[in-house]
Enzyme design. Structure first.
Site, PDB file in Angstrom:
ATOM      1  N   LYS A 150      37.050 -13.109   9.559  1.00 16.34           N
ATOM      2  CA  LYS A 150      36.102 -12.174   9.739  1.00 16.34           C
ATOM      3  C   LYS A 150      36.191 -11.084   9.014  1.00 16.34           C
ATOM      4  CE  LYS A 150      33.947  -9.533  11.858  1.00 16.34           C
ATOM      5  NZ  LYS A 150      33.553  -8.193  11.117  1.00 16.34           N
ATOM      6  N   GLU A 158      48.001  -5.245  14.467  1.00 17.91           N
ATOM      7  CA  GLU A 158      48.366  -4.198  13.657  1.00 17.91           C
ATOM      8  C   GLU A 158      47.372  -2.924  13.639  1.00 17.91           C
ATOM      9  OE1 GLU A 158      49.431  -5.519   9.688  1.00 17.91           O
ATOM     10  OE2 GLU A 158      51.043  -6.565  10.485  1.00 17.91           O
ATOM     11  N   GLU A 185      44.022   9.783  16.188  1.00 18.76           N
ATOM     12  CA  GLU A 185      44.019   9.209  14.403  1.00 18.76           C
ATOM     13  C   GLU A 185      42.516   9.649  14.345  1.00 18.76           C
ATOM     14  OE1 GLU A 185      43.461   5.033  13.771  1.00 18.76           O
ATOM     15  OE2 GLU A 185      44.851   5.051  12.363  1.00 18.76           O
ATOM     16  N   CYS A 194      46.153   3.637   7.548  1.00 21.96           N
ATOM     17  CA  CYS A 194      46.811   3.509   9.021  1.00 21.96           C
ATOM     18  C   CYS A 194      48.172   4.396   8.915  1.00 21.96           C
ATOM     19  CB  CYS A 194      47.036   2.292   9.293  1.00 21.96           C
ATOM     20  SG  CYS A 194      48.060   0.935   8.536  1.00 21.96           S
TER      21      CYS A 194
END
Ligand code: NAD
Length: 505
Positions: free
Chosen positions: A191, A266, A397, A299
């Site tokens: 996806k 992750e 973040e 990331c």
């Protein structure tokens, strides 16, 4: 953009924007109306209308993958590896097209896609194909003996694997999961991210041309909550790989729980770059400037720069000068260093972080807002100093070109600052003394520590994060451990009478 909702022409490349299920292109069951707009970050123009999948498409794709699983799982390792190498050939053949489409779709640099990212996509397939052969040959994990009994470990295919990935490096992140899953003998339902869905569709074409049997790789396009959520809740899915944000991970974990489906997550990061007192200043500055790559939408980016107080002033002078020279602009231009943010919603989110950081007392020494010369979704490289301990800008973040700088006096302070978030994805250390670096590295909580380098990633090395940065490790045999039902077959020697179980060592 073509009027036909089945295809779009993007940077001269024709992309079929329907789902790819069981070796066929299919529209959503609701027909052509069931599409979503794919908007380019370069100019916020709609570049494609993409099939908008839901529960029906997720169900159909899992059925196709489940049907294809026994055949693919039985396919000898050497044949599976050959198909994967042919997919890599196809990626290399279409590298320029993939690069152009990805740049238009997610705003990352064309030069990175040409030289690093797309070659890496091909490498994902080659590496895991070769690693499969090494595992199969017993080279990586030879048989071993227990009181005359032979232990033989096999990595048996696990089943249907759902792979859900984000937009910041769409094809690289998808294939980092798809390649080992296929190598392990699993079938896949991918996806792709709704903000950058196009290269996944091209990959489906490439895989079909490479001879991957129908149903082994399926691509369901759509929004996370509509297409992703039913996919991960399907009890026939035996592995879930997710790369993305922590809130989505929570929701996926809740869906996986009733079926006890193993997950590999992750997730985000807030990684530190620690400049120790014996660091090479030029190297430290170079590594710090690299953290703006992809407009900070990485990331692993070391967005918290921690500098020893003895180097602080000299470091800042050079760092601000170099960061101020970053060329921002159209990512299709080879001379551009960083492009725009991915989407209006994300741009506003980054603006919000920066406004709140200023309100909390942090000082922008560079940037501090949108690039009004360029307009659109361009946000200036930003460096904050003086952020209050515990403030949002030091803990959460941002996923934009926003770095903070703090200084420290002792290694213990550096370690406390470095480990001072809920994340633990990566850390970068700069030091002129390997033993000093080793002492500090040993105290850091991170899945990867880079010493005097950044972003060097061997596909055989373990990759993953601690804390809220994820669950599990992938890379090399770690990937096969996740995608497989690992089995030990323990065989007694001929004529041997097995002693009672309690006597076994
Ligand atoms: P996101 O969590 O919003 O979306 C990621 C994917 O999940 C998309 O494909 C989305 O459609 C899908 N999704 C959303 N809701 C879902 C649901 N309820 N069920 C199933 N699927 C769902 O993340 P994002 O904004 O696309 O990506 C940015 C995040 O990804 C950042 O936090 C970044 O750090 C992280 N990331 C991590 C790594 C890593 O390797 N650790 C790599 C790249 C990005």
């Amino acid at each position: 953009m073509s009027d036909d909702t089945a295809t779009a022409t993007v940077e001269g490349v024709e992309v079929d924007t329907r789902h790819w299920i069981g070796g066929r292109r299919v529209a959503s069951v609701d027909g052509p109306a069931s599409t979503f707009e794919d908007v380019s970050p370069l100019d916020e123009a709609t570049i494609a209308r993409v099939a908008r999948g839901g529960a029906a498409e997720a169900e159909a794709a899992v059925s196709a993958a489940a049907d294809a699983f026994p055949g693919w799982a039985r396919t000898p390792a050497a044949e599976r590896a050959e198909v994967l190498h042919r997919i890599a050939d196809g990626v290399e053949k279409r590298l320029e097209e993939l690069a152009r489409v990805e740049t238009r779709d997610n705003g990352s640099l064309i030069r990175s896609h040409r030289r690093g990212v797309m070659p890496r996509v091909a490498m994902n397939f080659r590496f895991f194909a070769d690693h499969l052969l090494r595992l199969d040959s017993g080279d990586v994990h030879p048989d071993f003996m227990t009181r005359g009994h032979r232990n033989h470990v096999t990595w048996d295919p696990a089943g249907v694997t759902a792979i859900i990935t984000p937009w910041n490096a769409p094809l690289m992140l998808a294939t980092w999961r798809i390649a080992p899953a296929l190598a392990a003998g699993n079938t896949v339902v991918a996806k792709p991210p709704e903000w950058a869905p196009l290269t996944a569709s091209l990959l489906a074409d490439i895989a079909a041309e490479a001879g991957l049997p129908d149903g082994v790789l399926n691509v369901v396009q759509g929004l996370g909550t509509e297409a992703g959520a039913p996919l991960v809740a399907d009890p026939r899915v035996r592995r879930i790989c997710f790369t993305g944000s922590v809130p989505t991970a929570r929701s996926i974990a809740a869906s996986a729980a009733p079926n006890v489906t193993p997950t590999s997550f992750e997730l985000g990061g807030k990684s530190p770059l620690v400049v120790l007192d014996d660091a090479d200043l030029d190297l430290a500055v170079t590594l710090a400037v690299e953290q703006f790559d992809n407009s900070g939408q990485v990331c692993l980016a070391a967005v918290r720069i921690l500098v020893h107080s003895s180097l602080h002033d000299a470091f800042m002078a050079r760092f601000l000068e170099r960061a101020g020279q970053i060329r921002q602009g159209d990512p299709r231009d080879e001379a551009t260093d960083i492009g725009p943010l991915i989407a209006r919603r994300h741009f506003e989110r980054v603006c919000g972080f920066v406004e709140r950081a200023v309100a909390d007392g942090a000082t922008p020494l560079l940037g501090g807002g949108p690039n009004t010369d360029l307009g659109g979704l361009y946000f200036r490289p930003t460096v904050f100093a003086g952020a209050a301990p515990g403030s949002e800008i030091l803990c959460e973040e941002v996923f934009g070109p926003v770095l903070t700088v703090q200084s420290f006096d002792t290694d213990a302070q550096a370690v406390a600052l470095a480990n001072g978030t809920d994340y633990g994805l990566a850390a970068t250390l700069v030091s002129g003394d390997p033993e000093h670096a080793q002492r500090v590295s040993a105290q850091l909580s991170a899945g990867t520590v880079w010493v005097n380098c950044f972003f060097v990633r061997d596909l055989g090395a373990p990759f993953g994060g601690n804390g809220r940065s994820g669950i599990g490790r992938e890379g090399g045999t770690w990937s096969f451990d996740f995608y497989s039902d690992v089995k030990n077959t323990c065989t007694a020697p001929n004529g041997w009478t097995t002693p009672p179980a309690w006597a076994q060592g």
